[in-house]
Write an enzyme that holds these catalytic residues in place. Sequence first.
Site: not given
Ligand code: CMC
Length: 423
Positions: A308, A365
């Site tokens: 998240h 989720d």
């Molecule tokens: N699986 C594997 N690796 C992950 C995941 C995941 N679900 N989420 C984040 N990471 C890794 C990412 O690759 C990155 O690694 P590195 O630092 O080595 O590059 C690190 O963790 C930080 O991730 P980020 O993408 O920079 O983080 P963000 O804050 O931009 O993204 C997120 C947050 C929710 C989009 C992401 O965690 C994600 O894609 N999760 C899966 C989709 C999901 O479950 N979304 C629902 C969110 S809750 C409902 C809502 O309110 O929308």
Amino acid sequence: MSQEATLSFDGNEYKIPVITGTENEKALDIGKLRASSGGLITIDPGFKNTGSTKSAITFLDGEKGILRYRGYPIEQLAEKSSFLEVAYLLIEGELPSKSELDLFKQNITHHTLIHEDMKRFYEAYPSKAHPMGVLASMVNVLSTFYPESQNPNRTEEDVDLTIIRLLAKLPTIAAWAYKNSIGHPVMYPKNKLGYCENFLHMMFGMPTEDFEADPVVVAALEKLLILHADHEQNCSASAVRLVGSSQANLYSSIAAGVAALWGPLHGGANQAVIEMLDKIKADGGNVAKWVEKAKDKNDSFRLMGFGHRVYKNFDPRARIIKKACDDILSKLGVNDPVLDIAKQLEEVALKDEYFVARKLYPNVDFYSGIIYRALGIPTDMFTVMFALGRLPGWIAQWKEMTENKEPIGRPRQVYVGANERNY
Ligand code: CMC
């Protein structure tokens, strides 16, 4: 006492006012920096560290796993409140008295029908249309049936009526999208039913037989909608505020929120989680293999329902949902094998250095889809359910932005393209 920060750059010093929130969080107000510094702006793609507004609706502390609507802890609201009471709280700022809540419910009940002409739109959608696409377009269509909503100088009464219409009609629009997708006749709303019961009646009722919603299903739905009702400046709420800031009407601003929610990184994750769990099950249920895939930077697979932007400890909504999931499935006598896979996945991931180091925990989720499935909701309706829950939050965000007379949203950029060249 007001505080100031000092920025030194290129031999000059600039004073930057510090804003303090009611929970003592601090922000540097860089609104005048460009003018005072002769052109300096800040850059922050994805707004990872940028506040877009001051808001009094929802407080969350991602480090401590705190979520409160208008000051009330989410745990208490999920336990004791109803969805419409929470909707009132978010939109009006205070919990309603009994008579205020009764009137609110009565108004909503009397606006649940949609214009008969809107039925014809449904006939034009392809049968495989995703219900989120239908929802976004039908919400926008509402603005064409209520043209007075397009007046930026509308009265407070007009806005209140638009809010009631949205809350009342969204379940009808959503349920009809589902009925249309399976080729069944649409079911008209029934005034004697409560908000969630009425939605279930329109989803699962048939003209050929009586339908009575299971109270366990109704209670589960109330809880899920409350948990999704607002989440401060997330992608869809920001979309609603940004579109609304141009003085676009409320219906169209909400349609923008629905579109933003649809993506798998936001609300679309609930559908993506179930599809992922089904895939892991069909593949033999080797959880460790999929955790390895999620860690592999050369593999596009991500553990959906994990991670998240703001919660870096745990998502308080996920805790409530996980507990509710066990409870609801056992009450309904449902045995879904993907629940075991989800629990194993969570256990393996939470011990894995990759997930620990990045503070990746199950989000709201991760378990919600398993509950929706147990309630009989089809997979491609999961994100629609999220939208029904999030609607009061979007409305509250739009209303706050409008009442505070916030300026049109218009970020700047750092241009990195070609310098001037001749044609
Ligand atoms: N699986 C594997 N690796 C992950 C995941 C995941 N679900 N989420 C984040 N990471 C890794 C990412 O690759 C990155 O690694 P590195 O630092 O080595 O590059 C690190 O963790 C930080 O991730 P980020 O993408 O920079 O983080 P963000 O804050 O931009 O993204 C997120 C947050 C929710 C989009 C992401 O965690 C994600 O894609 N999760 C899966 C989709 C999901 O479950 N979304 C629902 C969110 S809750 C409902 C809502 O309110 O929308």
